[in-house]
Design an enzyme around this catalytic site. Structure first.
Site, PDB file in Angstrom:
ATOM      1  N   GLY A  20       4.653  -2.894  -5.380  1.00  0.00           N
ATOM      2  CA  GLY A  20       3.794  -4.073  -5.239  1.00  0.00           C
ATOM      3  C   GLY A  20       4.495  -5.335  -5.682  1.00  0.00           C
ATOM      4  N   TYR A 174     -12.338   2.070 -11.161  1.00  0.00           N
ATOM      5  CA  TYR A 174     -11.130   1.325 -11.545  1.00  0.00           C
ATOM      6  C   TYR A 174     -10.720   1.734 -12.962  1.00  0.00           C
ATOM      7  CZ  TYR A 174      -7.903  -2.512 -12.582  1.00  0.00           C
ATOM      8  OH  TYR A 174      -6.788  -3.237 -12.941  1.00  0.00           O
TER       9      TYR A 174
HETATM   10  N1  LIG Z   1      -4.218  -9.355 -12.979  1.00  0.00           N
HETATM   11  C1  LIG Z   1      -4.768  -8.824 -14.039  1.00  0.00           C
HETATM   12  O1  LIG Z   1      -5.481  -9.497 -14.809  1.00  0.00           O
HETATM   13  C2  LIG Z   1      -4.554  -7.389 -14.352  1.00  0.00           C
HETATM   14  C3  LIG Z   1      -5.170  -6.869 -15.499  1.00  0.00           C
HETATM   15  C4  LIG Z   1      -4.936  -5.546 -15.850  1.00  0.00           C
HETATM   16  C5  LIG Z   1      -4.113  -4.767 -15.081  1.00  0.00           C
HETATM   17  N2  LIG Z   1      -3.538  -5.279 -13.945  1.00  0.00           N
HETATM   18  C6  LIG Z   1      -2.692  -4.385 -13.150  1.00  0.00           C
HETATM   19  O2  LIG Z   1      -1.516  -5.055 -12.750  1.00  0.00           O
HETATM   20  C7  LIG Z   1      -1.008  -4.469 -11.548  1.00  0.00           C
HETATM   21  C8  LIG Z   1      -0.603  -5.566 -10.579  1.00  0.00           C
HETATM   22  O3  LIG Z   1      -1.759  -6.254 -10.175  1.00  0.00           O
HETATM   23  P1  LIG Z   1      -1.791  -7.826  -9.879  1.00  0.00           P
HETATM   24  O4  LIG Z   1      -2.726  -8.408 -10.863  1.00  0.00           O
HETATM   25  O5  LIG Z   1      -0.427  -8.358  -9.751  1.00  0.00           O
HETATM   26  O6  LIG Z   1      -2.552  -7.823  -8.460  1.00  0.00           O
HETATM   27  P2  LIG Z   1      -2.152  -8.407  -7.030  1.00  0.00           P
HETATM   28  O7  LIG Z   1      -1.676  -9.804  -7.131  1.00  0.00           O
HETATM   29  O8  LIG Z   1      -3.333  -8.103  -6.177  1.00  0.00           O
HETATM   30  O9  LIG Z   1      -0.917  -7.501  -6.589  1.00  0.00           O
HETATM   31  C9  LIG Z   1      -1.099  -6.130  -6.337  1.00  0.00           C
HETATM   32  C10 LIG Z   1       0.115  -5.599  -5.615  1.00  0.00           C
HETATM   33  O10 LIG Z   1      -0.102  -4.202  -5.352  1.00  0.00           O
HETATM   34  C11 LIG Z   1       0.121  -3.978  -3.975  1.00  0.00           C
HETATM   35  N3  LIG Z   1      -0.609  -2.822  -3.475  1.00  0.00           N
HETATM   36  C12 LIG Z   1      -1.947  -2.609  -3.459  1.00  0.00           C
HETATM   37  N4  LIG Z   1      -2.223  -1.433  -2.874  1.00  0.00           N
HETATM   38  C13 LIG Z   1      -1.030  -0.893  -2.525  1.00  0.00           C
HETATM   39  C14 LIG Z   1      -0.653   0.301  -1.869  1.00  0.00           C
HETATM   40  N5  LIG Z   1      -1.554   1.187  -1.420  1.00  0.00           N
HETATM   41  N6  LIG Z   1       0.662   0.545  -1.670  1.00  0.00           N
HETATM   42  C15 LIG Z   1       1.589  -0.339  -2.075  1.00  0.00           C
HETATM   43  N7  LIG Z   1       1.298  -1.490  -2.683  1.00  0.00           N
HETATM   44  C16 LIG Z   1      -0.007  -1.763  -2.890  1.00  0.00           C
HETATM   45  C17 LIG Z   1      -0.304  -5.278  -3.297  1.00  0.00           C
HETATM   46  O11 LIG Z   1       0.184  -5.336  -1.977  1.00  0.00           O
HETATM   47  P3  LIG Z   1      -0.511  -6.307  -0.866  1.00  0.00           P
HETATM   48  O12 LIG Z   1      -0.074  -7.701  -1.203  1.00  0.00           O
HETATM   49  O13 LIG Z   1       0.039  -5.800   0.416  1.00  0.00           O
HETATM   50  O14 LIG Z   1      -1.995  -6.123  -1.007  1.00  0.00           O
HETATM   51  C18 LIG Z   1       0.334  -6.269  -4.247  1.00  0.00           C
HETATM   52  O15 LIG Z   1       1.710  -6.335  -3.994  1.00  0.00           O
HETATM   53  C19 LIG Z   1      -2.106  -3.539 -11.046  1.00  0.00           C
HETATM   54  O16 LIG Z   1      -1.760  -2.212 -11.345  1.00  0.00           O
HETATM   55  C20 LIG Z   1      -3.326  -3.951 -11.836  1.00  0.00           C
HETATM   56  O17 LIG Z   1      -4.233  -2.868 -12.032  1.00  0.00           O
HETATM   57  C21 LIG Z   1      -3.728  -6.570 -13.566  1.00  0.00           C
END
Ligand SMILES: NC(=O)c1ccc[n+]([C@@H]2O[C@H](COP(=O)([O-])OP(=O)(O)OC[C@H]3O[C@@H](n4cnc5c(N)ncnc54)[C@H](OP(=O)(O)O)[C@@H]3O)[C@@H](O)[C@H]2O)c1
Length: 302
Positions: A20, A174
């Site tokens: 991702g 989740y």
């Molecule tokens: N942001 C927060 O506050 C927060 C808090 C706690 C934990 N997290 C964790 O941090 C991690 C990153 O999240 P983020 O906040 O950076 O969210 P984000 O901006 O939505 O990025 C998520 C990434 O995961 C990719 N992805 C989703 N489903 C996928 C799949 N089936 N196969 C391959 N790639 C996939 C997305 O690809 P696309 O662009 O193609 O959709 C994107 O590149 C996650 O594990 C999330 O649970 C985030």
């Protein structure tokens, strides 16, 4: 003393996979690793988005070594294809950053019949880690970083209904997926150590960070999204605990890193604690067996 990227030496000669990596935290982690001369594989489900992200990194670091490779974590077929392609291209794997994720989408099943959050956030990464493990354990000082969340408090592992077939609560699902990521990180460390491998398994969470992750929240909340970065963390700030887990020189196997302030929602990266459920050793072993049975990927069996 606050951990910063400035104290990280060059990562030249090392290879990292960031799942991702096209946006959000994954992009920031890939950017930071590339800036340290690490060779980064951007493992993404959408090639166009991945190539655009690679171009954004190259614009800032023209000498960076980056490769986009297709990976859909919600498809075991794709996970196998990615691992096989990686194995042919690379002799070593220093850092596996299991970052990709989705949060609270409408109910859906993956092509393998898994609830979509459990599939993309956890089971895909479980299988990926198992398939890449031979490369990882043969690489000195390698680390595997699993992304968890404060949301690990929301869930329990529903061993009798892991796919939410009897009713879908998107928040609990989740929470289950992020608890599973954390339990996996701890159990993986125990099994790596018992097998005599030097690879470290660690976990991290970004607090609350301004990314696309919140896209499935109600539309009326969307106008507040820009405030997240002001009140809590920017994506770059949220990536720091992940980078600390991956690169910090005082990190030990089984550590969990997150932001320091405001109930772990923002601030500098530090080692943090997690709840009792996440540290349940018997449940973690049961989850490992369930994950092997569901994915068909078996590793570090005892
Ligand atoms: N942001 C927060 O506050 C927060 C808090 C706690 C934990 N997290 C964790 O941090 C991690 C990153 O999240 P983020 O906040 O950076 O969210 P984000 O901006 O939505 O990025 C998520 C990434 O995961 C990719 N992805 C989703 N489903 C996928 C799949 N089936 N196969 C391959 N790639 C996939 C997305 O690809 P696309 O662009 O193609 O959709 C994107 O590149 C996650 O594990 C999330 O649970 C985030």
């Amino acid at each position: 003393m606050t951990w910063t990227l400035q104290q990280v030496p060059t990562q030249s000669g090392r290879v990292a996979i960031v799942t991702g990596a096209n946006i959000g935290l994954g992009f920031e982690v890939a950017l930071a690793l590339a800036a340290k001369n690490c060779s980064v594989v951007m493992a993404c489900r959408n090639r166009d988005k991945a190539e655009a992200a690679k171009a954004r990194i190259l614009a800032r670091h023209p000498g960076a070594t980056l490769e986009c490779m297709a990976l859909d974590l919600a498809s075991l077929r794709s996970v196998h294809a990615f691992a096989a392609a990686f194995g042919k291209r690379f002799e070593r794997l220093d850092l596996l950053i299991n970052n990709a994720g989705i949060m609270m989408p409408p109910y859906a099943l993956s092509e393998d019949g898994f609830e979509s959050q459990l599939a993309a956030n956890y089971l895909g990464h479980f299988a990926l880690t198992g398939l890449l493990l031979p490369r990882i354990v043969q690489t000195p000082h390698s680390r595997i970083v699993s992304l968890s969340s404060l949301a690990h408090h929301w869930g329990d592992i529903q061993f009798d209904d892991p796919q939410s077939a009897r009713g879908y609560d998107k928040r609990r699902a989740y929470g289950q997926s992020k608890l599973a990521c954390l339990m996996f990180a701890y159990e993986l460390q125990r099994r790596l150590a018992r097998a005599g491998h030097g690879t470290l398994s660690v976990a991290a969470h970004p607090g609350v960070s301004a990314t696309n992750l919140f896209q499935h929240l109600p539309v009326m909340l969307h106008p507040f999204a820009p405030l997240v970065g002001l009140v809590f963390n920017t994506a770059a700030g949220g990536a720091l605990p992940v980078l600390y887990a991956a690169l910090g020189d005082d990190i030990e196997g089984g550590d969990y890193c997150g932001p320091q302030s405001f109930r772990q929602m923002r601030g500098a990266p530090v080692k943090v604690g997690s709840n009792r459920r996440s540290r349940d050793v018997a449940a973690a072993a049961r989850l490992w067996n369930l994950s092997q049975d569901l994915t068909g990927v078996r590793f570090l069996e005892e």
